[in-house]
Write an enzyme that holds these catalytic residues in place. Structure first.
Site, mmCIF file in Angstrom:
data_model
loop_
_atom_site.group_PDB
_atom_site.id
_atom_site.type_symbol
_atom_site.label_atom_id
_atom_site.label_comp_id
_atom_site.label_asym_id
_atom_site.label_seq_id
_atom_site.Cartn_x
_atom_site.Cartn_y
_atom_site.Cartn_z
ATOM 1 N N CYS A 162 26.826 59.708 68.430
ATOM 2 C CA CYS A 162 25.025 60.113 68.819
ATOM 3 C C CYS A 162 24.820 60.416 68.270
ATOM 4 O O CYS A 162 23.011 59.991 68.775
ATOM 5 C CB CYS A 162 26.007 60.087 71.026
ATOM 6 N N HIS A 294 18.725 63.150 75.679
ATOM 7 C CA HIS A 294 19.912 62.545 75.085
ATOM 8 C C HIS A 294 20.141 61.577 76.326
ATOM 9 O O HIS A 294 20.472 60.432 76.123
ATOM 10 C CB HIS A 294 20.804 63.534 74.541
ATOM 11 N N GLU A 305 21.743 69.287 79.596
ATOM 12 C CA GLU A 305 21.073 68.678 78.569
ATOM 13 C C GLU A 305 19.773 69.397 79.704
ATOM 14 O O GLU A 305 18.580 70.207 79.365
ATOM 15 C CB GLU A 305 20.333 67.506 78.561
ATOM 16 N N LYS A 326 17.113 55.601 77.169
ATOM 17 C CA LYS A 326 18.402 54.728 77.531
ATOM 18 C C LYS A 326 18.854 53.824 78.983
ATOM 19 O O LYS A 326 19.629 52.852 78.960
ATOM 20 C CB LYS A 326 20.132 55.845 78.129
ATOM 21 N N HIS A 331 22.828 52.746 75.468
ATOM 22 C CA HIS A 331 23.043 53.816 74.695
ATOM 23 C C HIS A 331 23.221 53.033 73.474
ATOM 24 O O HIS A 331 24.827 52.590 73.044
ATOM 25 C CB HIS A 331 24.407 54.280 74.580
ATOM 26 N N PHE A 390 28.838 63.527 70.924
ATOM 27 C CA PHE A 390 30.494 64.318 70.815
ATOM 28 C C PHE A 390 30.832 64.765 69.561
ATOM 29 O O PHE A 390 30.351 64.773 67.732
ATOM 30 C CB PHE A 390 31.547 62.765 71.112
#
Lengths: 403, 91
Positions: A162, A294, A305, A326, A331, A390
């Site tokens: 990502c 994010h 976050e 998003k 995403h 990830f």
């Protein structure tokens, strides 16, 4: 060191087939997420996504091209054409020899993989199309951009899940900043909204069945999107000399690794990347007016976050705006940072902050101004774009209003 | 498939024990996943193994475990949930 500016932007994603269409949707807080229209969707538990609609590949590419272009390459080329046309650049001679393309993606040609697995496993055929490998390789998009636009300098693909696009754009920035290339084409793309792609994500149990609600207490997971975002990063003097329109300045970036867990995010790793980007751009925390989060809409990301931002900014965290687009485009995995950079450009250039839509219930663990549901006007000098992948690989970019 | 209640219990405990790297005898009905050292990824993997073992679909979202219809408070509650799902989906 050279100053780096953005002189072109292009995109195709579920919100629109161009930058103006996408920014309009972001200003209006429109959602691009809907029912998936893909083969075997009835066998999926997750049936929604931010799919690119109203797109006919045959309108943009000829038959020979389509035999070689996976959907992620098609998206990349469409976005690259828009970005390079806006920049008004033609690559020849010395410029062509030095300019390159660094792109991010995570899944490569996953649609091609999915279709050809069906051919050999499901249909039991023993023969596949000869171009399967050049079509599905992760660097196919970067290579086709280099070929279409005659870019003969440093070109490669970055794959960090990502954070792929942010890592790619950080590399492109570095190449221009350090004087290795006067112009770099950069950004990223993704197209894994196929049966196998969605099924794989389903397995992890982090996807929402009903919508992407970042930072909202009733969030229940991420929703996948697809598309591309491509930019022209150019050395400032080079851009000035030819009278190019400057969309924003790239101030700096930072990367960090959590070195902790393959899927769970780390507050400390995120905070180090945010802090590092501010320092790299020679700014203070108080200069930052907007963060494109994010903000995946998972329980774990959004609270981690928010905590990282609170840690880095202290009292200033209450003054800055942070939204997750998003919620609108989904995403885009390896392409997400690129599409999200558009929201940062809109913030610093137009003074419009894209909202976090679907925000329904405050979450005390995400107690920041997430620009709920409606876009807002605000004068922003500096915007950050967060990406936390990830594998614990983080990359944050700092964008400055060009003055 | 033989899915008597005692068989289900034996198989679920085996799956949980394997995930926790313990002997089945170390897994008690009131153990929590935390007691057994099973983290979120381990839980998702256990649920997958359970779905495969009993050919059922377990409604579980890692983002909202408390809101899932599937109660993961303890081994007993997990077993309860699985017994119900087996009865519903194969009854």
């Amino acid at each position: 060191m050279k100053r780096v500016v953005i002189t072109g932007a292009g995109t195709i994603n579920s919100l629109g087939h161009s930058v103006p269409e996408t920014l309009e949707a972001m200003r209006e807080g429109r959602s691009g997420i809907g029912e998936l229209d893909i083969p075997d969707v009835d066998r999926l538990a997750i049936k929604i996504g931010g799919q690119v609609r109203g797109y006919e590949p045959e309108d943009r590419f000829n038959r020979q091209q389509l035999a070689l272009y996976d959907r992620f390459t098609q998206f990349t080329l469409i976005a690259a054409r828009e970005a390079i046309a806006q920049a008004g650049l033609e690559f020849s001679g010395n410029l062509a020899a030095r300019a390159g393309v660094v792109l991010g993606n995570s899944g490569g040609g996953m649609t091609t993989l999915d279709e050809n697995y069906r051919t050999v496993y499901e249909a039991g055929k023993n023969r596949v199309h000869p171009f399967v490998v050049p079509k599905l390789m992760n660097n196919a998009a970067a290579s086709h951009v280099s070929m279409e636009f005659n870019l003969k300098g440093p070109s490669f693909t970055v794959s960090t899940a990502c954070a792929s696009s942010n890592h790619a754009m950080a590399q492109a920035f570095q190449l221009v900043h350090g004087g290795a290339a006067p112009v770099m084409i950069t950004g990223g793309s993704e197209s894994m909204l196929c049966f196998g792609g969605v099924k794989a994500w389903e397995g992890l149990r982090v996807m929402s069945k009903d919508g992407c609600r970042p930072f909202s207490a009733n969030r229940n997971g991420m929703v996948q999107g697809e598309g591309a975002g491509i930019f022209v990063f150019e050395e400032l003097e080079h851009a000035k000399k030819r009278g190019a329109e400057i969309l924003a300045e790239v101030g700096g970036f930072a990367m960090s690794s959590d070195a902790a867990d393959i899927v769970m995010p780390s507050k400390n790793g995120a905070a180090r990347a945010i802090k590092g980007a501010i320092k790299d751009a020679r700014l203070n925390c108080s200069d930052v007016g907007y963060i494109n989060a994010h903000g995946t809409g998972t329980a774990a990301n959004d609270k981690t976050e928010s905590a990282a931002v609170a840690d880095v900014f202290g009292a200033h965290a209450d003054k800055l705006l942070m939204s997750s687009t998003k919620s609108m485009h989904g995403h885009l995995i390896g392409g997400t940072g690129a599409v999200e950079l558009l929201a940062c450009i809109m913030a610093v250039r137009d003074g419009v902050i894209a909202p976090t839509i679907n925000y329904e219930e405050p979450d005390p663990e995400c107690a920041l101004d997430v620009v709920p549901n409606v876009a807002r006007e605000a004068k922003v000098d500096v915007a950050l774009s967060n990406a936390f992948a990830f594998g614990g690989l983080n990359a944050v970019l700092a964008l400055k209003r060009f003055a | 498939m033989d899915t008597s209640v005692s068989d289900i219990k034996t198989r679920v405990i085996e799956i949980i024990a394997e995930q926790a790297v313990l002997e089945p005898s170390d897994v008690t009905m009131d153990s929590t996943l935390e007691d057994l050292g099973i983290d979120s990824l381990g839980l998702v993997e256990s649920i997958f193994a359970i779905e495969e073992a009993f050919d059922i679909s377990v409604p579980f979202n890692a983002n909202a475990p408390q809101e899932s219809e599937f109660d993961i408070t303890s081994v007993a509650s997990i077993l309860d949930g699985i017994e119900k799902l087996v009865a519903e989906q194969h009854g």
